[in-house]
Design an enzyme around this catalytic site. Structure first.
Site: not given
Length: 361
Positions: A208-210
Site C-alpha cells: 500500500m502506498h497511495r
C-alpha cells in the site's frame, strides 16, 4: 534519430528496460536508432531505483537530473528546469516517456515547449479520478503527446474520445509484461523467505502506498486490522514503501501475522508474488503482473485505470470500504477466486512492436 528515454521512478524502470534491450539488439543488426537514458532522480533511494539497473540489466543512465524529493509542484518544477537545460545543451529528436509518474508529465511539457515530439508508452489509461496525482499526469501528458503506445483497446477508445487520430495511436501491448516474461526464470528467493519460514501458497503479499490510503493513520489502521482478522492463519508479508513506513510507526500494530520487510528488488519481489496465495494492494502495475502470473489480487481502490485486469485477469476491485474485505477474504480462502486470463498482446513482444514503429518514424 536520437530518442531520450525518460525514467524517474521504480515502475518506469520495468517499462523502459525491454525498449532499451530491443534498441540495442537492433543496433547490432544495423538499426540506426540511438537513445539517451535520462534518469530524473524522482526516486533516489537505492532500494527504490538503484538496484533495478543491475537486476534488469539496464545500463547506467547517460544523464541523472537528480531532482530528489519535494512537493508535487517542487518536484515537477525541478525536473522541468533540469530537463529543459539538457535539451537546450544537447537536443534530442524524440522524448519517450512511460507510465504516469511526475517525471512523465514534467519531461513531456519541457520537450513540447521546445518543439520536440513526445511518445507516450502506456498512453490512454484512465481511472477518471482526479484526486489521484497519476491521473492528472496521464491527462496532461496525453493532451500533448504525438505518438501513443497503448496496452489495451480501452486505452485506445479513451484516446479517440479525447481527439487522438488513428494514425497516432498504436496498440502494442504491455512492456511491463515484456520485463516479467524476460525475467521469470531469473526470479530470486529473497532472504525473508527463509527468515520468515514462508511456504508456497501459504502466505499473502501486501503493498500500500497511495496517499488516500496511507496518509490517514486511522484509515490505515482500520484496513490493517480488518485484513489481519479476516486472513485466516496466513502470514502477511508487507514490503513497506517509505511513505507508508512513516505512518506505520504510529499505528501500534502487534499482530504476529504481519511481517513488515524492507522494499525488495524486482526479482525478489516477484518471486514472492508468484508463490503467494494472493496479493492485496493499491498498486496498478502489480495487478498486471498478478494477472499474467495467475495470482489472485485484491485491489483496495474504488477505481482502476487497468480495467482489463478485472475484466480478463485475476484482479478484483474491492474498494476502500473495509466492510468489503471479509467477504473477499472468504472467497479467497475457500478457493472460489476466479482463474482469469491474459489480455491481448501481453505476450512479451511489446518492445519489438514499439521499436519497429519508432524506426518507421
Amino acid at each position: 534519430m536520437l530518442i531520450d528515454i525518460i525514467a524517474g521512478a521504480r515502475p518506469n524502470f520495468m517499462k523502459v528496460a525491454p525498449i532499451i534491450h530491443r534498441i540495442k539488439k537492433r543496433q547490432q543488426e544495423g538499426g540506426t536508432l540511438q537513445y539517451r537514458l535520462v534518469h530524473t532522480g524522482q526516486h533516489y533511494d537505492k532500494k527504490m531505483s538503484g538496484s533495478f539497473f543491475e537486476q534488469l540489466n539496464i545500463p547506467e543512465p547517460d544523464v541523472n537530473l537528480e531532482s530528489g524529493s519535494g512537493t508535487q509542484a517542487e518536484q515537477t518544477a525541478k525536473i522541468m528546469v533540469r530537463y529543459e537545460a539538457l535539451l537546450l545543451e544537447k537536443p534530442c529528436d524524440l522524448t519517450l516517456v512511460v507510465g504516469d509518474v511526475t517525471s512523465t508529465m514534467a519531461c513531456s511539457i519541457a520537450a513540447k515547449k521546445l518543439n520536440i515530439k513526445v511518445a507516450h508508452v502506456e498512453a490512454g489509461i484512465r481511472s477518471f479520478d482526479l484526486t489521484m496525482p497519476e491521473e492528472i499526469n496521464r491527462m496532461v501528458t496525453d493532451s500533448i503527446t504525438d505518438f501513443f503506445f497503448t496496452t489495451s483497446e480501452t486505452a485506445n477508445r479513451n484516446l479517440y474520445k479525447a481527439g487522438a487520430s488513428k494514425e497516432q495511436v498504436h496498440f502494442v501491448g504491455n512492456t511491463m509484461i515484456d520485463t516479467l516474461r524476460a525475467n521469470e526464470s531469473r526470479l530470486q528467493k529473497p532472504d525473508v523467505w527463509d527468515q520468515l519460514g514462508l511456504q508456497e501458497k501459504k502466505y499473502l503479499v501486501m503493498t500500500m502506498h497511495r496517499p488516500a490510503n496511507v496518509d490517514e493513520e486511522a484509515k490505515l489502521k482500520n484496513f490493517m486490522d480488518t485484513i489481519i482478522v479476516n486472513s485466516g492463519d496466513f502470514p502477511i508479508v508487507f514490503p513497506v514503501h517509505p511513505r507508508t513506513a512513516k505512518v506505520f510507526e504510529k499505528l501500534g500494530l502487534n499482530s504476529e501475522k504481519l511481517k513488515l520487510v524492507e522494499p525488495l528488488g524486482y526479482l525478489e519481489f516477484n518471486y514472492l508474488v508468484k508463490k503467494a496465495l494472493a496479493v492485496v494492494t493499491d498498486s496498478g502495475g502489480i495487478t498486471e503482473e498478478t494477472t499474467v502470473m495467475g495470482v489472485p489480487c485484491m485491489t483496495l481502490r474504488d477505481n482502476t485505470e487497468r480495467p482489463e485486469t478485472c475484466e480478463i485477469g485475476t484482479n478484483e476491485l474491492i474498494g476502500t470500504d473495509v466492510n468489503a474485505i471479509p467477504s473477499a477474504m472468504q472467497k479467497l480462502l475457500s478457493g472460489n477466486w476466479k482463474k482469469g486470463g491474459i489480455p491481448e498482446l501481453w505476450d512479451g513482444k511489446t518492445a519489438e512492436r514499439i521499436v519497429s514503429i519508432l524506426e518507421k518514424l
